[in-house]
Design a protein around this motif. Structure first.
Motif, PDB file in Angstrom:
ATOM      1  N   SER A   1      -4.078  -3.395   2.565  1.00  0.00           N
ATOM      2  CA  SER A   1      -2.862  -4.150   2.300  1.00  0.00           C
ATOM      3  C   SER A   1      -3.004  -5.587   2.752  1.00  0.00           C
ATOM      4  CB  SER A   1      -1.753  -3.466   3.106  1.00  0.00           C
ATOM      5  OG  SER A   1      -0.571  -4.209   3.061  1.00  0.00           O
TER       6      SER A   1
ATOM      7  N   SER B   1      -0.229  -6.941   3.830  1.00  0.00           N
ATOM      8  CA  SER B   1       0.969  -7.045   4.671  1.00  0.00           C
ATOM      9  C   SER B   1       0.651  -7.562   6.070  1.00  0.00           C
ATOM     10  CB  SER B   1       1.640  -5.677   4.824  1.00  0.00           C
ATOM     11  OG  SER B   1       2.259  -5.307   3.622  1.00  0.00           O
ATOM     12  N   LYS B   2      -0.501  -7.166   6.594  1.00  0.00           N
ATOM     13  CA  LYS B   2      -0.817  -7.517   7.982  1.00  0.00           C
ATOM     14  C   LYS B   2      -1.679  -8.768   8.073  1.00  0.00           C
ATOM     15  CE  LYS B   2       0.816  -3.363   8.125  1.00  0.00           C
ATOM     16  NZ  LYS B   2       2.180  -3.021   8.485  1.00  0.00           N
TER      17      LYS B   2
ATOM     18  N   ASP C   1      -6.434   5.356   5.070  1.00  0.00           N
ATOM     19  CA  ASP C   1      -5.284   4.447   4.997  1.00  0.00           C
ATOM     20  C   ASP C   1      -5.491   3.364   6.057  1.00  0.00           C
ATOM     21  OD1 ASP C   1      -2.799   3.341   4.673  1.00  0.00           O
ATOM     22  OD2 ASP C   1      -1.673   5.067   5.391  1.00  0.00           O
TER      23      ASP C   1
ATOM     24  N   SER D   1       0.828  -1.207   0.000  1.00  0.00           N
ATOM     25  CA  SER D   1       0.000   0.000   0.000  1.00  0.00           C
ATOM     26  C   SER D   1       0.862   1.256   0.000  1.00  0.00           C
ATOM     27  CB  SER D   1      -1.022  -0.003   1.139  1.00  0.00           C
ATOM     28  OG  SER D   1      -0.411   0.071   2.370  1.00  0.00           O
ATOM     29  N   MET D   2       2.139   1.148   0.343  1.00  0.00           N
ATOM     30  CA  MET D   2       3.038   2.305   0.234  1.00  0.00           C
ATOM     31  C   MET D   2       3.085   2.808  -1.204  1.00  0.00           C
ATOM     32  SD  MET D   2       4.277   3.502   2.925  1.00  0.00           S
ATOM     33  CE  MET D   2       5.440   4.630   2.209  1.00  0.00           C
TER      34      MET D   2
ATOM     35  N   ASN E   1      -1.387   3.919  13.399  1.00  0.00           N
ATOM     36  CA  ASN E   1       0.073   3.870  13.509  1.00  0.00           C
ATOM     37  C   ASN E   1       0.544   5.320  13.618  1.00  0.00           C
ATOM     38  OD1 ASN E   1       2.774   3.349  13.382  1.00  0.00           O
ATOM     39  ND2 ASN E   1       2.778   2.583  11.285  1.00  0.00           N
TER      40      ASN E   1
ATOM     41  N   TYR F   1      -4.834  -2.008   8.945  1.00  0.00           N
ATOM     42  CA  TYR F   1      -5.017  -2.840  10.152  1.00  0.00           C
ATOM     43  C   TYR F   1      -6.457  -3.275  10.391  1.00  0.00           C
ATOM     44  CZ  TYR F   1      -0.407  -0.949  10.794  1.00  0.00           C
ATOM     45  OH  TYR F   1       0.897  -0.611  10.576  1.00  0.00           O
TER      46      TYR F   1
ATOM     47  N   ARG G   1       4.288  -7.835  -0.427  1.00  0.00           N
ATOM     48  CA  ARG G   1       4.205  -6.488  -1.029  1.00  0.00           C
ATOM     49  C   ARG G   1       2.988  -6.389  -1.941  1.00  0.00           C
ATOM     50  NH1 ARG G   1       4.904  -4.285   1.884  1.00  0.00           N
ATOM     51  NH2 ARG G   1       5.506  -2.288   1.019  1.00  0.00           N
TER      52      ARG G   1
HETATM   53  C1  PLP Z   1      -0.614   3.354   8.279  1.00  0.00           C
HETATM   54  C2  PLP Z   1       0.201   2.552   7.331  1.00  0.00           C
HETATM   55  N1  PLP Z   1       0.054   2.720   6.011  1.00  0.00           N
HETATM   56  C3  PLP Z   1       0.760   2.010   5.126  1.00  0.00           C
HETATM   57  C4  PLP Z   1       1.689   1.068   5.538  1.00  0.00           C
HETATM   58  C5  PLP Z   1       2.466   0.326   4.500  1.00  0.00           C
HETATM   59  O1  PLP Z   1       1.904  -0.892   4.230  1.00  0.00           O
HETATM   60  P1  PLP Z   1       2.421  -1.851   3.050  1.00  0.00           P
HETATM   61  O2  PLP Z   1       3.249  -2.904   3.676  1.00  0.00           O
HETATM   62  O3  PLP Z   1       1.171  -2.367   2.438  1.00  0.00           O
HETATM   63  O4  PLP Z   1       3.213  -1.025   2.068  1.00  0.00           O
HETATM   64  C6  PLP Z   1       1.879   0.846   6.897  1.00  0.00           C
HETATM   65  C7  PLP Z   1       2.877  -0.149   7.339  1.00  0.00           C
HETATM   66  O5  PLP Z   1       3.276  -0.260   8.440  1.00  0.00           O
HETATM   67  C8  PLP Z   1       1.129   1.611   7.819  1.00  0.00           C
HETATM   68  O6  PLP Z   1       1.275   1.463   9.138  1.00  0.00           O
END
Ligand code: PLP
Length: 368
Positions: free
Chosen positions: A205, A207-208, A176, A73-74, A148, A179, A215
């Protein structure tokens, strides 16, 4: 001080390996190659691996044209900022916020206005005062669930009021939300995307819920925004990683993702209970709001506590955290972020005990 053998890290917002379904990922990879060898090995399209795009669209109850799947998601954030934010544009972020987002906005020359974060989310009275006084942001970046770095969650009333303010003052809400699936207590709240699909762009994402190494992340938003982002994506990388997205697609469609989310949530719940218990026992000066999900807990120590000194004393004892000062431009000198995603309950007990020892050392030194 005892001899420390292994560093315990409350610093990284990443899962420990025991809560990643490695066997499930191997099976998903095998299945992905069997089902669609051509799709996995070709360039693909800039909107992402089409079956995964469909799966995400179904989960959100939207047409696939509202979705683009990216490399984490970055990357989605970066494309969205490139599409919507020009140098000099004002952007609202939470004070505290994810440090990489802030960096990404600053690198694009955005004028970043930070609005205080409260335990139930961004201070909307403060935002409204700024708007009434003439602020005209392009975008408000909001992390609604288990934020975060603070671990706080935006209340339903504030979600409704924020989308109303965005409409009234003509800015986009960027929700965003990596989580959201990791709620282990309390009631699930509607996404702002659901409250106002025309004026909210949503990022999440895998990722979690699967693993950060995949990615794979995505955006959901109005068709024209997604089309603009897709054009940018074509220019940047032709297409995102089809192999990774094909594997995530199988992992999602087989139901493995739901089991993975359960595993992660249960582990996080146990970890947060261990963490709060250990802090209450070992470090009673610490103030915190117990999160309902996610990876992070924000800790406030008595005013005057020097978080730099605490950090150094903690490192000497083999324990790491992120200083609160890393998430803001000024202030917050007595705060820290503890991530409990990468540490087992036993490590949490040991880590808090070392942290409390470090705290005792610096407060004794300050009292001399
Ligand atoms: C609020 C927030 N946005 C985006 C990201 C990035 O996530 P991704 O791993 O999907 O790039 C994070 C990762 O810690 C996050 O905490």
């Amino acid at each position: 001080m005892s001899t420390v053998t292994k560093t315990i890290s409350f610093a990284r917002g990443a899962p420990s390996l025991d809560i990643v379904d490695v066997e499930g990922l191997k099976a998903a990879a095998q299945a992905a190659f069997e089902v669609d060898p051509g799709g996995l090995t070709a360039y693909g399209t800039s909107v992402g691996y089409l079956p995964l795009r469909h799966w995400i669209a179904e989960r959100h109850g939207v047409a696939p044209e509202h979705v683009i799947v990216t490399n984490g998601s970055m990357q989605a954030d970066a494309f969205l900022f490139d599409a919507l934010v020009k140098a000099g544009d004002e952007v609202i972020v939470e004070l505290l916020t994810y440090d990489r987002t802030m960096l990404s906005l600053r690198n694009r020359g955005a004028s970043v206005r930070m609005i205080e974060l409260e335990p139930d989310g961004i201070d909307l009275d403060a935002l409204e005062r700024a708007l009434v006084a003439g602020a005209r942001p392009k975008l408000a970046h909001i992390i609604p669930n288990f934020q975060n770095p603070a671990g706080y969650t935006l209340s339903l009333a504030k979600r409704e009021r924020l989308v109303a303010l965005a409409r009234e003052y003509g800015f986009v809400v960027f929700e965003d939300d990596p989580y959201v699936e990791l709620r282990f207590s309390g009631e699930r709240l509607p996404r702002m995307l659901e409250l106002d699909p025309e004026n909210v762009v949503y990022a999440s994402s895998f990722s979690k819920t699967v693993a950060p190494g995949t990615r794979v992340g995505y955006l959901v938003g109005p068709r024209p925004v997604i089309a603009t982002v897709a054009q940018l994506a074509t220019e940047v990388y032709i297409s995102p990683n089809m192999l990774a997205q094909g594997i995530v697609n199988q992992f999602a469609r087989s139901g493995a993702i739901d089991r993975s989310i359960e595993t992660v949530k249960n582990a996080l719940h146990e970890r947060v209970q261990t963490l709060t218990g250990a802090l209450r026992r070992e470090l009673p000066d610490a103030r915190f709001v117990t999160p309902d999900g996610g990876y992070f807990m924000w800790v406030e120590l008595p005013e005057g506590t020097d978080v730099n000194a605490l950090f150094d004393a903690a490192v000497q004892r083999g324990v790491q955290f992120v200083k609160g000062t890393d998430f803001v431009l000024e202030g917050y000198e007595s705060t820290l972020r503890l991530a409990y995603s990468g540490v087992t309950p036993a490590e949490i007990e040991e880590g808090v005990s070392r942290l409390a020892d470090a705290y005792r050392e610096i407060t004794a030194a300050a009292a001399v």
